[in-house]
Each structure stands twice: as C-alpha cells, then as structure tokens.
Design a protein around this motif. Sequence first.
Motif, PDB file in Angstrom:
ATOM      1  N   UNK A   7       0.862  -1.175   0.000  1.00 13.87           N
ATOM      2  CA  UNK A   7       0.000   0.000   0.000  1.00 13.87           C
ATOM      3  C   UNK A   7       0.893   1.217   0.000  1.00 13.87           C
ATOM      4  N   UNK A   8       0.953   1.904  -1.158  1.00 13.39           N
ATOM      5  CA  UNK A   8       1.816   3.078  -1.259  1.00 13.39           C
ATOM      6  C   UNK A   8       1.401   3.895  -2.467  1.00 13.39           C
ATOM      7  N   UNK A   9       1.922   5.106  -2.540  1.00 15.11           N
ATOM      8  CA  UNK A   9       1.753   5.931  -3.722  1.00 15.11           C
ATOM      9  C   UNK A   9       2.592   5.280  -4.815  1.00 15.11           C
ATOM     10  N   UNK A  10       2.046   5.194  -6.014  1.00 16.14           N
ATOM     11  CA  UNK A  10       2.793   4.630  -7.132  1.00 16.14           C
ATOM     12  C   UNK A  10       3.406   5.788  -7.880  1.00 16.14           C
ATOM     13  N   UNK A  11       4.718   5.785  -8.012  1.00 13.92           N
ATOM     14  CA  UNK A  11       5.427   6.912  -8.612  1.00 13.92           C
ATOM     15  C   UNK A  11       5.542   6.794 -10.114  1.00 13.92           C
ATOM     16  N   UNK A  12       6.375   7.642 -10.667  1.00 11.24           N
ATOM     17  CA  UNK A  12       6.616   7.637 -12.112  1.00 11.24           C
ATOM     18  C   UNK A  12       5.377   8.043 -12.871  1.00 11.24           C
ATOM     19  N   UNK A  13       5.147   7.423 -14.018  1.00 11.45           N
ATOM     20  CA  UNK A  13       3.993   7.730 -14.862  1.00 11.45           C
ATOM     21  C   UNK A  13       2.702   7.147 -14.343  1.00 11.45           C
ATOM     22  N   UNK A  14       2.749   6.411 -13.202  1.00 11.91           N
ATOM     23  CA  UNK A  14       1.556   5.730 -12.710  1.00 11.91           C
ATOM     24  C   UNK A  14       0.927   6.433 -11.519  1.00 11.91           C
ATOM     25  N   UNK A  15       1.323   7.656 -11.212  1.00 11.23           N
ATOM     26  CA  UNK A  15       0.786   8.371 -10.065  1.00 11.23           C
ATOM     27  C   UNK A  15      -0.700   8.645 -10.267  1.00 11.23           C
ATOM     28  N   UNK A  16      -1.489   8.332  -9.255  1.00 13.12           N
ATOM     29  CA  UNK A  16      -2.931   8.538  -9.322  1.00 13.12           C
ATOM     30  C   UNK A  16      -3.315   9.483  -8.197  1.00 13.12           C
ATOM     31  N   UNK A  17      -3.271  10.765  -8.479  1.00 13.51           N
ATOM     32  CA  UNK A  17      -3.684  11.768  -7.501  1.00 13.51           C
ATOM     33  C   UNK A  17      -2.931  11.699  -6.191  1.00 13.51           C
ATOM     34  N   UNK A  18      -1.727  11.181  -6.193  1.00 16.69           N
ATOM     35  CA  UNK A  18      -0.896  11.073  -4.988  1.00 16.69           C
ATOM     36  C   UNK A  18      -1.605  10.337  -3.861  1.00 16.69           C
ATOM     37  N   UNK A  19      -2.470   9.384  -4.218  1.00 21.04           N
ATOM     38  CA  UNK A  19      -3.154   8.587  -3.204  1.00 21.04           C
ATOM     39  C   UNK A  19      -2.487   7.225  -3.083  1.00 21.04           C
ATOM     40  N   UNK A  20      -2.629   6.603  -1.910  1.00 25.11           N
ATOM     41  CA  UNK A  20      -2.091   5.261  -1.721  1.00 25.11           C
ATOM     42  C   UNK A  20      -2.906   4.267  -2.539  1.00 25.11           C
ATOM     43  N   UNK A  21      -2.206   3.315  -3.137  1.00 27.25           N
ATOM     44  CA  UNK A  21      -2.845   2.280  -3.939  1.00 27.25           C
ATOM     45  C   UNK A  21      -2.510   0.926  -3.315  1.00 27.25           C
ATOM     46  N   UNK A  22      -3.551   0.171  -2.944  1.00 22.52           N
ATOM     47  CA  UNK A  22      -3.354  -1.177  -2.412  1.00 22.52           C
ATOM     48  C   UNK A  22      -3.165  -2.139  -3.566  1.00 22.52           C
ATOM     49  N   UNK A  23      -2.247  -3.091  -3.403  1.00 19.27           N
ATOM     50  CA  UNK A  23      -2.018  -4.094  -4.432  1.00 19.27           C
ATOM     51  C   UNK A  23      -1.408  -5.344  -3.815  1.00 19.27           C
TER      52      UNK A  23
END
Length: 194
Positions: free
Chosen positions: A6-22
Amino acid sequence: RYELLSSVIGGGFSIGKQKVDRTVWFDVYRVEYKVGQRMGVYVEGQHVETDYQSGISLYDTRTLSGTGGFQYALSEETFLFGEVYYGQTSLHPNFVVARPPGTSFIGGFVGARGNFTEKLKGTLKAGYEMSSFTGNVPAGIDKSAGDAPVVEAAITYLPTERLTTTLSYSRRQQVSVQFVRSSYVLDTVSATAT
C-alpha cells in the motif's frame, strides 16, 4: 514471494498522490539435468501477478513465461549459458471497460554466472526480445509491441568478511498498466550493501 503493498505509485503511474493497495505474487520453478561432466540443461517456469485494488484505473497484470536453456561449466562454480524464453502478459481492468489486449514475447540470452574471483560473483547476460500485442487488438492496428536488446546483470562483491555489496542492472520490455496497447523499455539500477 507474496507481497501486500500500500503506497503511492510513482513515475507515470501516479494517481492523484493517493495510496494504492495491491497484491503481488512471484513464483519461479526450475528443473536442471546434468548431461555429462560439464554440460547441463534446464527448464524454468515463472508466474508474476499484480492485482490492484478494485475501482482504480490501473490494469491488473499476469505474466506466465517459460525458459529453456543449457549451461557449460568452466569450473566447479562458474558457468556459461544460453537460453530462450516465451511468455504472455494479460491485462485485466479494475473498472468497467472492454478487456484490453495483452502481449506475447519471445527472446534469448547468452551469459555467464558463478564465482568470477574469490570476492566477485554474479550473473551477466545479454540478448534480444521481440514482443507483440495479443487478444483484443482492433483490425488494421499494428500488433508489434517492439523489439529491443535486453540485459540483466547482478554483481556481488565481498570487500570484507562482514560486508557484501551488490550492483544490479536490468533492461527489459514491459507492457503499460495504465495505457492500452503501450509498451516501454524499462532500465533499472539498484545497489545494496549488507
């Protein structure tokens, strides 16, 4: 390997600077067979899967690949090898949309692995990979996803009895988890000390 992230995904995959669970799965299965004193053959299967949280505009990915190769022992702990591989990556949407196309890839490497000196060991391999889009590709669209040289290197140096350093480099083709029918070449460098 199994990871819950669960973290912010950096690079070209940033989604509104929100944490993304995966959830990430990584499995490797390998069988080796010795043919004579110095020669051996092997097959390897690999499964890599990333499952992003539902409702987010990223595609889940699943890659299945198989590798066949040979190795020749230069010494008891150092080998020259060659291998060919084939695999497929499929994308699965986390939102309502038609299923996107995946990719298939084929390539080969030549390289060396083992103990190069008393304090230096690792793997060096270089080759070439060709990939194409598969599945839901509209008629008249180019299915080529690109051809590129591929390289993998991981060198470990033992400067003292208690210190281990590793330098790794990888250059591989990947399929985008954000944009349909988009592939890219990813160069990754990492350094660790233990």
